[in-house]
Design a protein around this motif. Structure first.
Motif, mmCIF file in Angstrom:
data_model
loop_
_atom_site.group_PDB
_atom_site.id
_atom_site.type_symbol
_atom_site.label_atom_id
_atom_site.label_comp_id
_atom_site.label_asym_id
_atom_site.label_seq_id
_atom_site.Cartn_x
_atom_site.Cartn_y
_atom_site.Cartn_z
ATOM 1 N N ILE A 139 -3.465 3.828 11.012
ATOM 2 C CA ILE A 139 -2.019 3.744 11.136
ATOM 3 C C ILE A 139 -1.559 2.399 10.592
ATOM 4 C CG2 ILE A 139 -0.084 3.598 12.750
ATOM 5 C CD1 ILE A 139 -1.561 5.547 14.566
ATOM 6 N N ILE A 140 -0.553 2.445 9.720
ATOM 7 C CA ILE A 140 -0.019 1.253 9.066
ATOM 8 C C ILE A 140 1.494 1.188 9.329
ATOM 9 C CG2 ILE A 140 0.380 0.114 6.833
ATOM 10 C CD1 ILE A 140 -2.534 0.107 7.497
ATOM 11 N N LEU A 141 1.998 0.015 9.636
ATOM 12 C CA LEU A 141 3.440 -0.198 9.768
ATOM 13 C C LEU A 141 4.045 -0.332 8.377
ATOM 14 C CD1 LEU A 141 5.890 -0.792 11.618
ATOM 15 C CD2 LEU A 141 5.184 -3.201 11.604
ATOM 16 N N GLY A 182 2.853 4.893 8.686
ATOM 17 C CA GLY A 182 2.172 5.805 7.776
ATOM 18 C C GLY A 182 0.678 5.707 7.985
ATOM 19 N N MET A 183 -0.062 6.558 7.269
ATOM 20 C CA MET A 183 -1.521 6.520 7.311
ATOM 21 C C MET A 183 -2.042 5.982 5.986
ATOM 22 S SD MET A 183 -2.587 7.595 10.303
ATOM 23 C CE MET A 183 -4.308 8.044 10.032
ATOM 24 N N TYR A 184 -3.030 5.111 6.071
ATOM 25 C CA TYR A 184 -3.676 4.583 4.869
ATOM 26 C C TYR A 184 -5.151 4.390 5.187
ATOM 27 C CZ TYR A 184 -4.687 1.652 0.807
ATOM 28 O OH TYR A 184 -5.205 1.139 -0.366
ATOM 29 N N LYS A 235 0.827 -1.202 0.000
ATOM 30 C CA LYS A 235 0.000 0.000 0.000
ATOM 31 C C LYS A 235 0.866 1.258 0.000
ATOM 32 C CE LYS A 235 -3.413 -2.367 2.911
ATOM 33 N NZ LYS A 235 -2.580 -3.604 3.080
ATOM 34 N N ARG A 236 0.420 2.238 -0.748
ATOM 35 C CA ARG A 236 1.095 3.531 -0.763
ATOM 36 C C ARG A 236 0.516 4.377 0.379
ATOM 37 N NH1 ARG A 236 0.971 7.920 -5.737
ATOM 38 N NH2 ARG A 236 2.240 9.524 -4.709
ATOM 39 N N PHE A 246 4.506 9.130 8.397
ATOM 40 C CA PHE A 246 4.790 10.096 9.459
ATOM 41 C C PHE A 246 6.241 10.532 9.327
ATOM 42 C CE2 PHE A 246 1.290 7.619 11.333
ATOM 43 C CZ PHE A 246 0.447 8.652 11.741
ATOM 44 N N GLN A 247 6.512 11.787 9.635
ATOM 45 C CA GLN A 247 7.861 12.330 9.448
ATOM 46 C C GLN A 247 8.754 12.113 10.671
ATOM 47 O OE1 GLN A 247 8.948 13.338 6.365
ATOM 48 N NE2 GLN A 247 6.937 12.455 5.885
#
Length: 319
Positions: free
Chosen positions: A214-216, A208-210, A95-96, A100-101
């Protein structure tokens, strides 16, 4: 014994796939972007002190990709991850996400960067207080989270929880979830390492967010993102004030330091002999076999670029 003239490292790729919107070249991975997916090619490039070294390390990309795939699958009950397919030993498709920065670094022991900072007299790391009286590689009273900024180029920088929230890098409710996931993942990784006679010393996670969740993302529990000690000799070596036997990229950093290189301005990366390249490769393979319990399958590297392209194209057509 394992290496011959046919063995080579994958330094870079430059594919053009149907539906591809962008290509991003990271320190060690080539990432091909599609509308809702990423194709991540784990090259054999190696970085240390945030500098990409001039020579690739044969099989390194395969080692990292396959270890990451295994650990992502083993932690999917804790937090969902980005992986959708692993069509090639060097490739993951998933998944794209919107990353998070920050990178969530968690440490159970005073090692590596933390030990160097402590030796320099610092008793706070990323806003977390460290007790007096520690020596290098001592176990910390409890695991600590020491985040870093996520740099696309140059050095990642230490940052505290307070700075992250004050600067709005991550909103507090989400950051609390990141901390919670980080602790649970580290606990799982610690248990899995112990089953193989290893200690998971420290590691980092990226999220990241998808679709609002929240996604690892990225890789986890690999020698590029983690440090491992051998359990059976840990206490004896600490008692003798001797260096730990470890499986991580720290041995590369220590070699570079011994050659006068720490990524600072004006320093030159030392030459990498064939012997040095092969020894680094064997250390990566050693970690794969130690942590998985499986014999590493040295996939032929003669036509590696063509093999990867073919496997990616087949996988894209199937999805």
């Amino acid at each position: 014994m394992y290496f011959c003239a046919m063995t080579k490292g994958l330094k870079s790729t430059n594919y053009k796939f149907e539906g591809q919107t962008k290509k991003y070249t990271g320190k060690v991975r080539d990432v091909y972007e599609f509308e809702n997916q990423l194709v991540m090619v784990a090259s054999d490039r190696i970085s240390a002190f945030d500098v990409v070294l001039p020579e690739p390390i044969p099989y390194k990309g395969q080692v990292l990709n396959q270890i990451a795939a295994r650990f992502l699958e083993a932690t999917a009950d804790i937090v969902p991850n980005w992986v959708e397919a692993v069509p090639d030993p060097n490739v993951t498709i998933g998944k794209r996400c919107e990353p998070f920065q920050v990178e969530m670094v968690i440490r159970g022991y005073l090692a590596g960067h933390a030990a160097r900072e402590y030796k320099a007299g610092k008793r706070q790391l990323c806003g977390v207080a460290l007790p007096e009286g520690l020596k290098e590689n001592d176990k910390l009273p409890e695991p600590i989270i020491t985040p870093t900024t996520k740099a696309h180029e140059g050095h990642d920088e230490d940052i505290s929880r307070e700075e992250i929230l004050a600067q709005g890098v991550v909103e507090e409710s989400l950051y609390v979830q990141l901390e919670n996931y980080t602790k649970k993942l580290f606990q799982r990784g610690t248990e899995m390492a112990a089953d193989r006679g290893l200690i998971l010393v420290d590691t980092k996670y990226e999220f990241g967010m998808y679709d609002g969740k929240i996604i690892l993302i990225d890789e986890i529990h690999t020698p590029d993102s983690s440090r491992y000690f051998y359990q059976d000799t840990y206490q004896e070596l600490q008692d003798k004030n001797e260096p730990q036997r470890q499986l991580s990229k720290e041995f590369v950093r220590q070699w570079l330091i011994s050659e006068g290189f720490q990524g600072k301005d004006g320093q030159t990366v030392p030459d990498m002999s064939e012997e040095k390249i092969n020894s680094i490769s064997e250390r990566y393979i050693e970690l794969f076999e130690k942590i998985t319990g499986d014999t590493f399958d040295r996939v032929p590297t003669k036509d590696i670029e063509a093999r990867i392209q073919s496997n990616i194209e087949k996988s894209i057509k199937l999805q």
